[in-house]
Scaffold this active site. Structure first.
Site, PDB file in Angstrom:
ATOM      1  N   GLY A  71       0.821  -1.210   0.000  1.00  0.00           N
ATOM      2  CA  GLY A  71       0.000   0.000   0.000  1.00  0.00           C
ATOM      3  C   GLY A  71       0.855   1.260   0.000  1.00  0.00           C
ATOM      4  O   GLY A  71       0.531   2.245  -0.665  1.00  0.00           O
ATOM      5  N   ASN A 150      -7.576   3.837   9.390  1.00  0.00           N
ATOM      6  CA  ASN A 150      -7.055   2.585   9.943  1.00  0.00           C
ATOM      7  C   ASN A 150      -7.218   2.489  11.453  1.00  0.00           C
ATOM      8  O   ASN A 150      -7.287   1.400  12.002  1.00  0.00           O
ATOM      9  CB  ASN A 150      -5.576   2.405   9.566  1.00  0.00           C
ATOM     10  CG  ASN A 150      -4.753   3.643   9.769  1.00  0.00           C
ATOM     11  OD1 ASN A 150      -5.083   4.711   9.271  1.00  0.00           O
ATOM     12  ND2 ASN A 150      -3.675   3.528  10.520  1.00  0.00           N
ATOM     13  N   GLN A 178      -7.668   0.229   3.869  1.00  0.00           N
ATOM     14  CA  GLN A 178      -8.528  -0.371   4.903  1.00  0.00           C
ATOM     15  C   GLN A 178      -9.950  -0.631   4.417  1.00  0.00           C
ATOM     16  O   GLN A 178     -10.705  -1.353   5.068  1.00  0.00           O
ATOM     17  CB  GLN A 178      -8.571   0.523   6.154  1.00  0.00           C
ATOM     18  CG  GLN A 178      -7.252   0.620   6.891  1.00  0.00           C
ATOM     19  CD  GLN A 178      -6.791  -0.695   7.520  1.00  0.00           C
ATOM     20  OE1 GLN A 178      -7.558  -1.650   7.656  1.00  0.00           O
ATOM     21  NE2 GLN A 178      -5.525  -0.754   7.902  1.00  0.00           N
ATOM     22  N   GLY A 199      -2.409  -6.056  -0.223  1.00  0.00           N
ATOM     23  CA  GLY A 199      -2.834  -7.459  -0.112  1.00  0.00           C
ATOM     24  C   GLY A 199      -2.986  -7.948   1.316  1.00  0.00           C
ATOM     25  O   GLY A 199      -3.969  -8.631   1.642  1.00  0.00           O
ATOM     26  N   HIS A 200      -2.045  -7.567   2.192  1.00  0.00           N
ATOM     27  CA  HIS A 200      -2.047  -8.204   3.515  1.00  0.00           C
ATOM     28  C   HIS A 200      -3.167  -7.705   4.425  1.00  0.00           C
ATOM     29  O   HIS A 200      -3.326  -8.199   5.543  1.00  0.00           O
ATOM     30  CB  HIS A 200      -0.672  -8.078   4.192  1.00  0.00           C
ATOM     31  CG  HIS A 200      -0.300  -6.729   4.706  1.00  0.00           C
ATOM     32  ND1 HIS A 200      -0.356  -6.397   6.033  1.00  0.00           N
ATOM     33  CD2 HIS A 200       0.158  -5.619   4.071  1.00  0.00           C
ATOM     34  CE1 HIS A 200       0.067  -5.155   6.200  1.00  0.00           C
ATOM     35  NE2 HIS A 200       0.379  -4.656   5.017  1.00  0.00           N
ATOM     36  N   THR A 236      10.561  -7.564 -11.835  1.00  0.00           N
ATOM     37  CA  THR A 236       9.929  -8.866 -12.100  1.00  0.00           C
ATOM     38  C   THR A 236       8.779  -9.084 -11.124  1.00  0.00           C
ATOM     39  O   THR A 236       8.911  -8.840  -9.929  1.00  0.00           O
ATOM     40  CB  THR A 236      10.979 -10.002 -11.968  1.00  0.00           C
ATOM     41  OG1 THR A 236      12.025  -9.718 -12.902  1.00  0.00           O
ATOM     42  CG2 THR A 236      10.371 -11.358 -12.258  1.00  0.00           C
ATOM     43  N   CYS A 324       2.077   1.128  13.065  1.00  0.00           N
ATOM     44  CA  CYS A 324       3.279   1.861  12.677  1.00  0.00           C
ATOM     45  C   CYS A 324       3.689   2.874  13.736  1.00  0.00           C
ATOM     46  O   CYS A 324       4.828   3.285  13.768  1.00  0.00           O
ATOM     47  CB  CYS A 324       3.049   2.581  11.361  1.00  0.00           C
ATOM     48  SG  CYS A 324       2.444   1.487  10.099  1.00  0.00           S
TER      49      CYS A 324
HETATM   50  N1  PLP Z   1      -2.680   3.073   4.250  1.00  0.00           N
HETATM   51  C1  PLP Z   1      -3.398   2.653   5.299  1.00  0.00           C
HETATM   52  C2  PLP Z   1      -4.698   3.310   5.604  1.00  0.00           C
HETATM   53  C3  PLP Z   1      -2.939   1.609   6.099  1.00  0.00           C
HETATM   54  O1  PLP Z   1      -3.662   1.187   7.140  1.00  0.00           O
HETATM   55  C4  PLP Z   1      -1.695   1.009   5.774  1.00  0.00           C
HETATM   56  C5  PLP Z   1      -1.140  -0.054   6.622  1.00  0.00           C
HETATM   57  O2  PLP Z   1      -1.437  -0.149   7.802  1.00  0.00           O
HETATM   58  C6  PLP Z   1      -0.995   1.479   4.655  1.00  0.00           C
HETATM   59  C7  PLP Z   1      -1.505   2.516   3.918  1.00  0.00           C
HETATM   60  C8  PLP Z   1       0.307   0.888   4.252  1.00  0.00           C
HETATM   61  O3  PLP Z   1       0.133  -0.377   3.630  1.00  0.00           O
HETATM   62  P1  PLP Z   1       1.355  -1.379   3.515  1.00  0.00           P
HETATM   63  O4  PLP Z   1       1.591  -1.953   4.861  1.00  0.00           O
HETATM   64  O5  PLP Z   1       0.914  -2.421   2.533  1.00  0.00           O
HETATM   65  O6  PLP Z   1       2.510  -0.605   3.008  1.00  0.00           O
END
Ligand code: PLP
Length: 391
Positions: A71, A150, A178, A199-200, A236, A324
């Site tokens: 993301g 989030n 989200q 994806g995760h 790739t 984070c």
């Molecule tokens: N944007 C939002 C709203 C998120 O909650 C997150 C991850 O917590 C991200 C971006 C970042 O995504 P990624 O962990 O795939 O870099």
């Protein structure tokens, strides 16, 4: 001890069906999709199928889907692309509650002379649409708002915000990391130029994401390399994970109703019972315009990190602030922007559920959390039961 995982906004379990779909791409179908031989060619075909699945989930066209690594990469690509294609413009409009993937990038860009306007939110986390309207100028290169927050799950009026930007000929990006898989999204009739997903967050593996770029939108790649992704993202392809994301997109479309009914029911029960039993606790964020899986609850006069540690003793996984920012004792920037009082924001916990949670787990959490808060308040120098005032 059983793990009760209520931290699905941080990351999700890879769905067993997703893992099964991915496995052949490691040791059997390991060809490079760019190779001229049939062995590689068949992998290219599977990437196209995954692109179609992701496009279907979003109501988009396959050629509008660019696979990325996460993301954050998608978010960075969207913003930096706009600054490249909208030559001469040096202003970005975003909100005060964005994820660091947008916020930190914008901070970084201010040092390069880009002007950033962060739109305020109100006490429920709703976007100030009047301030937004006034912020748009002929110098604005792009607007970037998250679709859903989030930390609180609050949903922004993205369709309306995108239409307002379009009216002024301004590019519009949404960080829907989200939102995708939790609420229905149909980009066909929308004025959204770019959208990020990861994806995760929807039961695919870590290390794969998507940037949707609406057909006809000017685009400048971030990762410059080979001709992969139609020359829009070099490198790739992460074939197994892309196939996994395709499967996860199919499953998300299938589970959308469950997410909106059973998961929402469990979330509602969890927050209702906790708020009922624990004095001086409250839910943060718009109670209605919210993701069905998320609740952010503040417990006054307790430290969020201490609650997390005590829940961990029972195998309960949740989060204080976003994953984070945990590790820092600063209250979350999201709750601060919403004006949540300091004594409340310090003790805020985000519970985020998924389709893999069940009622028994929620009942266990409802049973354990009140005694945890009681124990912590008993040793808090600030907690005076007689002076319970801040509901
Ligand atoms: N944007 C939002 C709203 C998120 O909650 C997150 C991850 O917590 C991200 C971006 C970042 O995504 P990624 O962990 O795939 O870099």
């Amino acid at each position: 001890m059983k793990t009760i995982y209520l931290d699905n906004n941080a990351t999700t379990q890879v769905a067993p069906e997703v893992l099964e779909a991915m496995m052949p791409y490691y040791c059997d179908l390991y060809g490079n999709p760019s190779s001229a031989h049939k062995f590689g060619g068949q992998v290219a075909g599977r990437i196209q199928a995954a692109r179609q699945s992701v496009a279907s989930l979003l109501g988009a066209m396959p050629e509008e889907i660019i696979f990325t690594s996460c993301g954050s990469e998608s978010d960075n690509t969207a913003i930096l692309s706009a600054l490249n294609t909208e030559r001469g413009k040096g202003h970005i409009v975003t909100s005060r509650v964005e994820h660091p993937a947008i916020r930190s990038l914008c901070n970084h860009l201010t040092r390069k002379g880009v002007r950033i306007t962060e739109i305020q939110v109100d006490r429920e986390g709703n976007l100030d649409m009047d301030q937004y309207k006034e912020s748009l100028t002929s110098d604005t290169a792009i607007v970037s708002f998250m679709w859903a927050n989030n930390e609180t799950g609050v949903i922004f009026p993205i369709e309306e915000a995108a239409a307002m930007a379009k009216e002024k000929g301004i590019l519009f990006h949404t960080d829907a990391v989200q939102a995708v898989g939790k609420i229905p999204i149909n980009l066909k009739a929308q004025q959204i130029d770019m959208l990020s997903l990861s994806g995760h967050k929807l039961h695919a593996p870590k290390g794969v994401g998507v940037l949707y770029v609406k057909k006809g939108t000017k685009f400048s790649p971030f990762l410059i390399g080979g001709h992969q992704e139609n020359g829009r993202r070099g490198g790739t392809e992460n074939t197994a994970s892309i196939v996994g994301l395709g499967k996860a997109a199919e499953l998300a479309a299938r589970h959308m109703d469950e997410e909106n009914s059973r998961v929402k029911g469990l979330r509602d029960k969890l927050e209702k019972e906790i708020i009922k039993v624990i004095p001086n606790s409250r839910v943060n964020g718009n109670p209605v315009k919210r993701l069905p899986n998320t609740t952010n609850i503040s417990f006054e006069f307790v430290e969020g990190e201490a609650i997390l540690l005590m829940m961990d003793e029972f195998g309960i996984c949740a989060s204080s602030g976003s994953a984070c920012t945990s590790g820092s004792l600063q209250p979350s920037h999201v709750l601060r922007a919403m004006g949540v009082p300091f004594t409340m924001s310090h003790g805020s916990i985000r519970f985020s559920l998924s389709i893999y949670n069940n009622e028994e787990e929620i009942d266990f959490v409802i049973e354990k959390v009140p005694s945890i808060i009681e124990k912590l308040r008993a040793i808090s120098p600030f907690w005076k039961p007689a002076a319970q005032s801040c509901q």
